[in-house]
Motif scaffolding. Structure first.
Motif, PDB file in Angstrom:
ATOM      1  N   ALA A  33       0.601  -1.413  -0.426  1.00 33.91           N
ATOM      2  CA  ALA A  33      -0.312  -0.038  -0.394  1.00 33.91           C
ATOM      3  C   ALA A  33       0.976   1.528   0.125  1.00 33.91           C
ATOM      4  CB  ALA A  33      -0.541   0.284   1.422  1.00 33.91           C
ATOM      5  N   LEU A  34       2.014   0.921   0.820  1.00 32.36           N
ATOM      6  CA  LEU A  34       2.766   2.336   0.256  1.00 32.36           C
ATOM      7  C   LEU A  34       3.698   2.652  -0.415  1.00 32.36           C
ATOM      8  CD1 LEU A  34       4.207   4.863   1.843  1.00 32.36           C
ATOM      9  CD2 LEU A  34       6.116   2.981   3.180  1.00 32.36           C
ATOM     10  N   ALA A  35       4.080   1.792  -1.120  1.00 30.77           N
ATOM     11  CA  ALA A  35       4.345   1.293  -2.293  1.00 30.77           C
ATOM     12  C   ALA A  35       3.671   1.747  -3.838  1.00 30.77           C
ATOM     13  CB  ALA A  35       4.742   0.340  -3.485  1.00 30.77           C
ATOM     14  N   ARG A  36       2.603   1.277  -3.298  1.00 28.09           N
ATOM     15  CA  ARG A  36       1.208   2.717  -4.500  1.00 28.09           C
ATOM     16  C   ARG A  36       0.943   3.712  -4.338  1.00 28.09           C
ATOM     17  NH1 ARG A  36      -2.197  -3.121  -5.222  1.00 28.09           N
ATOM     18  NH2 ARG A  36      -2.195  -2.575  -2.748  1.00 28.09           N
ATOM     19  N   THR A  37       0.516   3.823  -3.126  1.00 31.98           N
ATOM     20  CA  THR A  37       0.258   5.304  -2.765  1.00 31.98           C
ATOM     21  C   THR A  37       1.432   6.396  -3.176  1.00 31.98           C
ATOM     22  OG1 THR A  37       0.769   5.426  -0.316  1.00 31.98           O
ATOM     23  CG2 THR A  37      -1.409   4.916  -1.086  1.00 31.98           C
ATOM     24  N   ILE A  83     -13.398   5.856  -2.653  1.00 30.34           N
ATOM     25  CA  ILE A  83     -12.571   5.388  -1.876  1.00 30.34           C
ATOM     26  C   ILE A  83     -13.291   3.684  -1.710  1.00 30.34           C
ATOM     27  CG2 ILE A  83     -11.070   6.456  -1.273  1.00 30.34           C
ATOM     28  CD1 ILE A  83     -12.321   6.248   1.687  1.00 30.34           C
ATOM     29  N   ALA A  84     -13.882   3.250  -2.847  1.00 34.05           N
ATOM     30  CA  ALA A  84     -14.317   2.083  -2.439  1.00 34.05           C
ATOM     31  C   ALA A  84     -13.732   0.981  -3.296  1.00 34.05           C
ATOM     32  CB  ALA A  84     -15.939   2.101  -3.060  1.00 34.05           C
ATOM     33  N   GLU A  85     -13.504  -0.117  -2.722  1.00 37.40           N
ATOM     34  CA  GLU A  85     -13.338  -1.159  -3.203  1.00 37.40           C
ATOM     35  C   GLU A  85     -12.243  -1.498  -4.173  1.00 37.40           C
ATOM     36  OE1 GLU A  85     -11.948  -4.863  -1.007  1.00 37.40           O
ATOM     37  OE2 GLU A  85     -12.186  -3.459   1.001  1.00 37.40           O
ATOM     38  N   ASN A  86     -13.535  -1.286  -5.046  1.00 33.93           N
ATOM     39  CA  ASN A  86     -12.789  -1.294  -6.126  1.00 33.93           C
ATOM     40  C   ASN A  86     -12.460  -0.294  -6.884  1.00 33.93           C
ATOM     41  OD1 ASN A  86     -14.964   0.092  -6.745  1.00 33.93           O
ATOM     42  ND2 ASN A  86     -15.525  -0.364  -8.607  1.00 33.93           N
ATOM     43  N   HIS A  87     -11.731   0.918  -6.839  1.00 27.85           N
ATOM     44  CA  HIS A  87     -11.336   2.170  -6.641  1.00 27.85           C
ATOM     45  C   HIS A  87      -9.969   2.119  -6.480  1.00 27.85           C
ATOM     46  CE1 HIS A  87     -14.490   4.390  -9.233  1.00 27.85           C
ATOM     47  NE2 HIS A  87     -13.400   5.395  -9.473  1.00 27.85           N
ATOM     48  N   TYR A  88      -9.862   1.394  -4.861  1.00 33.69           N
ATOM     49  CA  TYR A  88      -8.932   1.906  -3.562  1.00 33.69           C
ATOM     50  C   TYR A  88      -8.536   0.485  -3.539  1.00 33.69           C
ATOM     51  CZ  TYR A  88      -8.197   6.749  -3.451  1.00 33.69           C
ATOM     52  OH  TYR A  88      -8.128   8.089  -3.870  1.00 33.69           O
ATOM     53  N   PRO A  89      -8.482  -0.772  -3.940  1.00 39.17           N
ATOM     54  CA  PRO A  89      -7.962  -1.761  -3.379  1.00 39.17           C
ATOM     55  C   PRO A  89      -6.242  -1.516  -2.297  1.00 39.17           C
ATOM     56  CG  PRO A  89      -6.913  -1.892  -6.017  1.00 39.17           C
ATOM     57  CD  PRO A  89      -8.197  -0.734  -5.207  1.00 39.17           C
ATOM     58  N   THR A  90      -5.873  -0.504  -2.986  1.00 38.67           N
ATOM     59  CA  THR A  90      -4.736   0.060  -2.172  1.00 38.67           C
ATOM     60  C   THR A  90      -5.025   0.238  -0.687  1.00 38.67           C
ATOM     61  OG1 THR A  90      -4.415   1.763  -4.056  1.00 38.67           O
ATOM     62  CG2 THR A  90      -2.937   1.765  -1.922  1.00 38.67           C
TER      63      THR A  90
END
Ligand code: ADP
Ligand code: MG
Length: 334
Positions: free
Chosen positions: A182-186, A243-250
């Motif tokens: 998650a850190l890598a993606r954000t 930030i629903a899961e499909n938008h935000y798996p991160t």
């Protein structure tokens, strides 16, 4: 300086002129505006310790310095043409300059935006870019997207997703802890933002007002409201839908029960900052056109609210009840 100033410029920043009439190497560069166009010009400065951490990855920094400027052109619906680079650095470090110019020029090439000049000096690391773009003007009337055109009952949209960059920033500051992936993606969103250049141009003639989200959604919306003389109601459930899961798996594995600072998914979306998404308004009669522009530019957009004739900003939840809380956006002098 090991490498002289002019050798450094020739090696890392000078390339053959493409669309400019004259590029790097003379006292001025020359740009020929196409007939029927106006020049859109914007300048943004990145200061070490303020806009990026000391020791930031130079390739990403080169990208970001240009990206934040291209984002301003995008917000105006302008097509990028060229840019200048004023660079202050403590010493000539070729191991830094090579990736820095590579990151910057790769993004420049992707947008066919030519580096036409600049200035290079010794000093604390500071990167200042001025970009030049073009927008059509018909009978002298600009087709640029402005902050001032929002009208009552217009829809409010935002592109892409919001909050990742701020989440990464808070993680790097040690305020929150994120799973490694998650850190890598954000962090990629924080350090290598994507300017929405194609969307901005596709929205010309459709959007009534636009701005890029650099300080946070509510703060930047505030600029549109002030300059358009209107108010707005934001449906936080659709904003939070970003930030629903499909938008935000991160964000799926992130524990938001921090006690040190008031960081919630909603605060990240409403006031995160550094997103470089486009926030824009359009009449409800233009919904299909907005969808088509989003599709043509391969950029997702979400409708998050409505412009009101009454001044002020109202936040409602899914049940239409007011949402309270302070969502301060970023202010360098606050
Ligand atoms: P002047 O002293 O006439 O301003 P400079 O010696 O500063 O010119 O720069 C020489 C040339 O190199 C100019 O064309 C200038 O635009 C260009 N230049 C200087 N620094 C940069 C840079 N970092 N990136 C691109 N071009 C640069
Ligand atoms: Mg100079």
């Amino acid at each position: 300086m090991a490498l002289g100033e002019f050798d450094l410029i020739a090696r890392f920043f000078q390339r053959p002129a493409r669309r400019s009439a004259l590029g790097v190497g003379d006292d001025c560069a020359l740009l020929q505006p196409a007939s029927g166009t106006q020049m859109a010009i914007s300048c943004d400065m990145l200061v070490e310790g303020r806009h990026f951490f000391a020791g930031a990855d130079p390739e990403r920094l080169g990208h970001k310095a240009l990206a934040v400027n291209l984002s301003d052109l995008a917000a105006c619906g302008a097509r990028p043409l060229a840019f200048t680079l004023a660079l202050a650095m403590p010493q000539v470090d070729e191991a830094w300059l090579a990736p820095f110019s590579r990151g910057m020029l790769a993004l420049a090439d992707a947008h066919d935006c030519e580096l036409i000049g600049g200035d290079t000096t010794r000093g604390p690391l500071n990167i200042c870019i001025t970009v030049f773009g073009e927008v059509p003007a018909i009978h002298g009337k600009t087709r640029a997207l402005l902050r001032s055109g929002a009208g009552a009952d217009d829809d409010i949209y935002v592109s892409g997703t919001l909050g990742d960059a701020r989440l990464a920033l808070e993680a790097l500051r040690g305020h929150v802890s994120l799973p490694v992936d998650a850190l890598a993606r954000t962090r990629l969103r924080l350090e290598q933002p994507t300017p929405r250049v194609a969307l901005g141009q596709a929205l010309r003639g459709i959007a009534t007002a636009a701005i890029d989200v650099s300080d946070g959604l509510l703060g930047d919306l505030g600029h549109i409201l002030a300059q358009s003389g209107v108010g707005a109601t934001i449906d936080t459930s659709s904003a939070i839908g970003l930030i629903a899961e499909n938008h935000y798996p991160t964000w799926a594995g992130v524990d938001f029960s921090f006690d040190s600072v008031a960081i919630t998914p909603l605060s990240l979306v409403l006031a995160g900052g550094d997103d470089y998404e486009l926030l824009f308004t359009a009449p409800s009669s233009a919904r299909e056109a907005v969808t088509a522009a989003a599709h043509a530019s391969q950029t997702p957009v979400t409708r998050i609210g409505r412009i009101d004739a009454t001044a002020g900003l109202r936040l409602l939840d899914a049940q239409g009840q007011p949402v309270s809380g302070r969502f301060d956006s970023f202010d360098h002098f606050a």
